[in-house]
Design an enzyme around this catalytic site. Structure first.
Site, PDB file in Angstrom:
ATOM      1  N   HIS A  91     -12.576   2.770   0.092  1.00  0.00           N
ATOM      2  CA  HIS A  91     -12.479   1.977   1.248  1.00  0.00           C
ATOM      3  C   HIS A  91     -13.192   0.692   0.868  1.00  0.00           C
ATOM      4  CE1 HIS A  91     -12.142   5.489   3.939  1.00  0.00           C
ATOM      5  NE2 HIS A  91     -10.939   4.907   3.969  1.00  0.00           N
ATOM      6  N   ASN A 149       0.898  -1.026  -0.049  1.00  0.00           N
ATOM      7  CA  ASN A 149      -0.066   0.037   0.109  1.00  0.00           C
ATOM      8  C   ASN A 149       1.052   1.183   0.166  1.00  0.00           C
ATOM      9  OD1 ASN A 149      -1.897   1.994   0.423  1.00  0.00           O
ATOM     10  ND2 ASN A 149      -2.788   1.147   2.481  1.00  0.00           N
ATOM     11  N   ARG A 165      -2.573  -2.071  -3.544  1.00  0.00           N
ATOM     12  CA  ARG A 165      -3.890  -1.124  -3.191  1.00  0.00           C
ATOM     13  C   ARG A 165      -3.576   0.115  -4.234  1.00  0.00           C
ATOM     14  NH1 ARG A 165      -5.253   3.084   1.561  1.00  0.00           N
ATOM     15  NH2 ARG A 165      -7.557   3.451   0.751  1.00  0.00           N
ATOM     16  N   ARG A 216      -9.890  15.600   7.004  1.00  0.00           N
ATOM     17  CA  ARG A 216     -10.928  16.168   5.856  1.00  0.00           C
ATOM     18  C   ARG A 216     -12.333  16.573   6.401  1.00  0.00           C
ATOM     19  NH1 ARG A 216      -9.864  10.384   2.815  1.00  0.00           N
ATOM     20  NH2 ARG A 216      -7.778  10.141   3.747  1.00  0.00           N
ATOM     21  N   GLY A 222     -11.597   5.193  10.018  1.00  0.00           N
ATOM     22  CA  GLY A 222     -10.240   5.443  10.507  1.00  0.00           C
ATOM     23  C   GLY A 222      -9.669   6.840  10.345  1.00  0.00           C
ATOM     24  N   LYS A 228       3.572   0.728   3.253  1.00  0.00           N
ATOM     25  CA  LYS A 228       2.964  -0.182   4.016  1.00  0.00           C
ATOM     26  C   LYS A 228       2.973  -1.628   3.442  1.00  0.00           C
ATOM     27  CE  LYS A 228      -0.788   2.442   6.447  1.00  0.00           C
ATOM     28  NZ  LYS A 228      -2.008   2.460   6.722  1.00  0.00           N
ATOM     29  N   GLU A 231      -7.815  -4.963   5.451  1.00  0.00           N
ATOM     30  CA  GLU A 231      -7.620  -4.736   3.980  1.00  0.00           C
ATOM     31  C   GLU A 231      -6.414  -5.594   3.413  1.00  0.00           C
ATOM     32  OE1 GLU A 231      -7.835  -0.826   5.553  1.00  0.00           O
ATOM     33  OE2 GLU A 231      -8.803   0.098   3.720  1.00  0.00           O
ATOM     34  N   MET A 246      -7.965  10.366  17.050  1.00  0.00           N
ATOM     35  CA  MET A 246      -9.268  10.223  17.942  1.00  0.00           C
ATOM     36  C   MET A 246      -8.792  10.072  19.668  1.00  0.00           C
ATOM     37  SD  MET A 246     -12.133  10.771  17.666  1.00  0.00           S
ATOM     38  CE  MET A 246     -12.974  10.556  16.030  1.00  0.00           C
TER      39      MET A 246
HETATM   40  N1  ADP Z   1      -8.455   3.089  21.188  1.00  0.00           N
HETATM   41  C1  ADP Z   1      -8.787   4.070  20.457  1.00  0.00           C
HETATM   42  N2  ADP Z   1      -9.638   4.861  20.791  1.00  0.00           N
HETATM   43  C2  ADP Z   1     -10.069   5.701  19.889  1.00  0.00           C
HETATM   44  N3  ADP Z   1      -9.581   5.771  18.645  1.00  0.00           N
HETATM   45  C3  ADP Z   1      -8.456   5.002  18.414  1.00  0.00           C
HETATM   46  C4  ADP Z   1      -8.137   3.965  19.221  1.00  0.00           C
HETATM   47  N4  ADP Z   1      -7.037   3.379  18.646  1.00  0.00           N
HETATM   48  C5  ADP Z   1      -6.901   4.053  17.230  1.00  0.00           C
HETATM   49  N5  ADP Z   1      -7.816   4.853  17.241  1.00  0.00           N
HETATM   50  C6  ADP Z   1      -7.887   5.986  15.933  1.00  0.00           C
HETATM   51  O1  ADP Z   1      -8.084   5.482  14.950  1.00  0.00           O
HETATM   52  C7  ADP Z   1      -7.775   6.305  13.637  1.00  0.00           C
HETATM   53  C8  ADP Z   1      -6.726   5.427  12.816  1.00  0.00           C
HETATM   54  O2  ADP Z   1      -7.560   4.556  12.318  1.00  0.00           O
HETATM   55  P1  ADP Z   1      -6.892   3.462  11.164  1.00  0.00           P
HETATM   56  O3  ADP Z   1      -7.915   2.782  10.532  1.00  0.00           O
HETATM   57  O4  ADP Z   1      -5.727   2.742  11.843  1.00  0.00           O
HETATM   58  O5  ADP Z   1      -6.283   4.566  10.036  1.00  0.00           O
HETATM   59  P2  ADP Z   1      -5.941   4.340   8.371  1.00  0.00           P
HETATM   60  O6  ADP Z   1      -7.024   5.174   7.807  1.00  0.00           O
HETATM   61  O7  ADP Z   1      -4.656   5.301   8.388  1.00  0.00           O
HETATM   62  O8  ADP Z   1      -5.870   2.972   8.151  1.00  0.00           O
HETATM   63  C9  ADP Z   1      -6.863   7.209  14.708  1.00  0.00           C
HETATM   64  O9  ADP Z   1      -7.762   8.683  14.772  1.00  0.00           O
HETATM   65  C10 ADP Z   1      -6.811   6.639  15.750  1.00  0.00           C
HETATM   66  O10 ADP Z   1      -6.708   7.800  16.854  1.00  0.00           O
HETATM   67  C1  UVW Z   2      -9.533   6.538   0.262  1.00  0.00           C
HETATM   68  C2  UVW Z   2      -8.979   6.892   1.597  1.00  0.00           C
HETATM   69  O1  UVW Z   2      -9.558   7.675   2.187  1.00  0.00           O
HETATM   70  O2  UVW Z   2      -8.024   6.091   2.233  1.00  0.00           O
HETATM   71  P1  UVW Z   2      -7.445   6.339   3.587  1.00  0.00           P
HETATM   72  O3  UVW Z   2      -8.382   6.317   4.527  1.00  0.00           O
HETATM   73  O4  UVW Z   2      -6.329   5.360   3.690  1.00  0.00           O
HETATM   74  O5  UVW Z   2      -6.696   7.971   3.720  1.00  0.00           O
HETATM   75 MG    MG Z   3      -6.489   1.239   7.996  1.00  0.00          MG
END
Ligand code: ADP
Ligand code: UVW
Ligand code: MG
Length: 401
Positions: A178, A7, A89, A239, A208, A14, A382, A281
């Protein structure tokens, strides 16, 4: 049989290497801040040994070189011929790709053609592909698109109310993103509910850094919150999501901001970050707990905007078997799940506080036994979904031990 999943982002790569006979992860890592002074490489092996190195990494070429050196040094891939394929990806596949595609010059050309629709994502994905081909040209490579799962949206959901030629000549329409994650958790949800996916209606929430909701009818995506780009829809880490498009003209005319400045503002300086200065978060919760009003407002807005989409997608679907929370926030943030589900008994949505506090990974329900709609917390994967789809595309047997 081994599959490597890449990715590639603009400043990170990644990766995960899978042994597909039992779908185990042999190594998973991330090379970050490529091209910057403080680049780093962190990875974990199957035995959970974690390593983090400060590195010198000027570009994607060096990043991929390091990646293959690491696979060899850790003895998870001693002979490159063990690799059955590489799954990439790719964020935007335009209208052309409804399925994963075996990468060749024409596929790369098509990914390049939709760069104007995804200027922040596709160039980096393509860079990863080009470099992987340079280094591993003999290994078949597959592109798996974030947009593919949403190609089943009906015209009335994917078209914007804009002049027709913008769609026909320039591809201006809603695509959704996604998709790999929404598809994966939908399959997991159907299995958990013991229903065929083709008879299952779901609202899946991928929360996320980027965040999107999808309405799934009989296993197919029929609407989703992201649009032509991953900027539309929910409020996200940085965003803005849905806003009045006239704000753009205002920023330009009144504040004299350029298109580029507005693009950066809406993508990187808005969302939670815009409201309270923070996009993570966990940090926002800590700030809210210590009394920071802006953080409380960001959390309230984030939950409120999710709730509005759930209402809309209930109306669209008519019957919902399960509401699914996934992504870093969806999987871990019990407070957020509770806020989102508050006062929704009209829809048959209720939460069991106790279960919500600690859902069991990778899939658990957090609703009381008697509620009409299952509420599931499902860990998305994913990378595994990309590996499975790459195997399907390469027509490799998917037998599990
Ligand atoms: N225990 C938790 N409580 C609340 N939010 C969390 C926790 N662990 C991770 N997060 C939040 O998840 C988000 C990242 O999500 P992730 O799915 O890993 O991102 P990405 O889109 O980069 O793959 C961040 O905002 C992080 O703060
Ligand atoms: C498409 C997209 O928003 O991807 P990411 O959540 O990984 O930034
Ligand atoms: Mg992710």
């Amino acid at each position: 049989m081994k599959i490597l999943v890449l990715n590639a982002g603009s400043s990170s790569v990644k990766y995960s290497l899978f042994e597909m006979s039992d779908r185990s992860v042999l190594i998973a890592g991330i090379i970050e801040r490529i091209g910057e002074d403080a680049a780093s490489h962190s990875y974990a092996l199957a035995n959970n040994d974690r390593t983090r190195d400060e590195i010198n990494c000027r570009n994607h070429q060096q990043a991929l070189q390091l990646l293959f050196e690491t696979l060899a040094a850790c003895r998870v891939l001693t002979d490159r011929r063990e690799l059955a394929g590489i799954g990439h990806r790719v964020v935007h596949g335009g209208e052309h790709f409804r399925e994963p595609a075996l990468i060749d010059a024409q596929v790369m050309q098509r990914i390049a053609e939709v760069i104007p629709l995804a200027p922040l994502h596709n160039p980096a994905n393509l860079l990863g592909i080009e470099e992987a081909i340079r280094q591993m040209g003999e290994t078949p490579q597959v592109a798996v698109f974030d947009t593919a799962f949403h190609q089943t949206l009906p015209g009335y959901a994917y078209r914007y109310p804009l002049p027709e030629h913008l769609y026909t000549d320039h591809g201006v329409r809603r695509y959704g993103f996604h998709g790999t994650s929404h598809r994966y958790v939908a399959e997991q949800a159907a299995q958990y509910l013991s229903k065929p996916l083709s008879e299952t209606n779901l609202i899946t929430l991928h929360l996320g850094n980027g965040a999107s909701v999808t309405a799934i009818q009989n296993g197919r995506s029929i609407d989703t919150s992201m649009g032509m780009t991953p900027l539309e829809g929910l409020m996200m880490g940085s965003r803005c999501g849905d806003i009045d498009p006239a704000i753009h003209f205002y920023l330009n005319r009144t504040l004299n901001l350029s298109n580029e400045a507005i693009e950066t503002l809406l993508n990187k300086e808005s969302g939670c970050k815009g409201i309270c200065g923070e996009n993570d978060m966990r940090a926002i919760h800590r700030m809210a707990e210590s009394g920071d009003e802006d953080s409380r407002l960001a959390l309230a807005m984030y939950a409120y905007r999710i709730k509005k989409y759930i209402g809309a997608y209930f109306a669209v679907l008519g019957r919902v078997d399960a509401l699914v929370f996934t992504g870093g926030v969806g999987e871990n943030d019990a407070w957020l799940r509770e806020q989102v589900c508050l006062d929704m008994t009209l829809f048959g949505i209720a939460i069991d506080q106790e279960k919500n506090r600690k859902p069991v990974r990778p899939c658990d329900s957090i609703n009381p036994a008697n509620s009409g709609v299952a509420i599931l917390v499902i860990a998305t994967n994913e990378e595994l979904e990309i590996a499975i789809q790459a195997m399907q595309c390469l027509e490799l047997p998917q037998t599990l031990n």
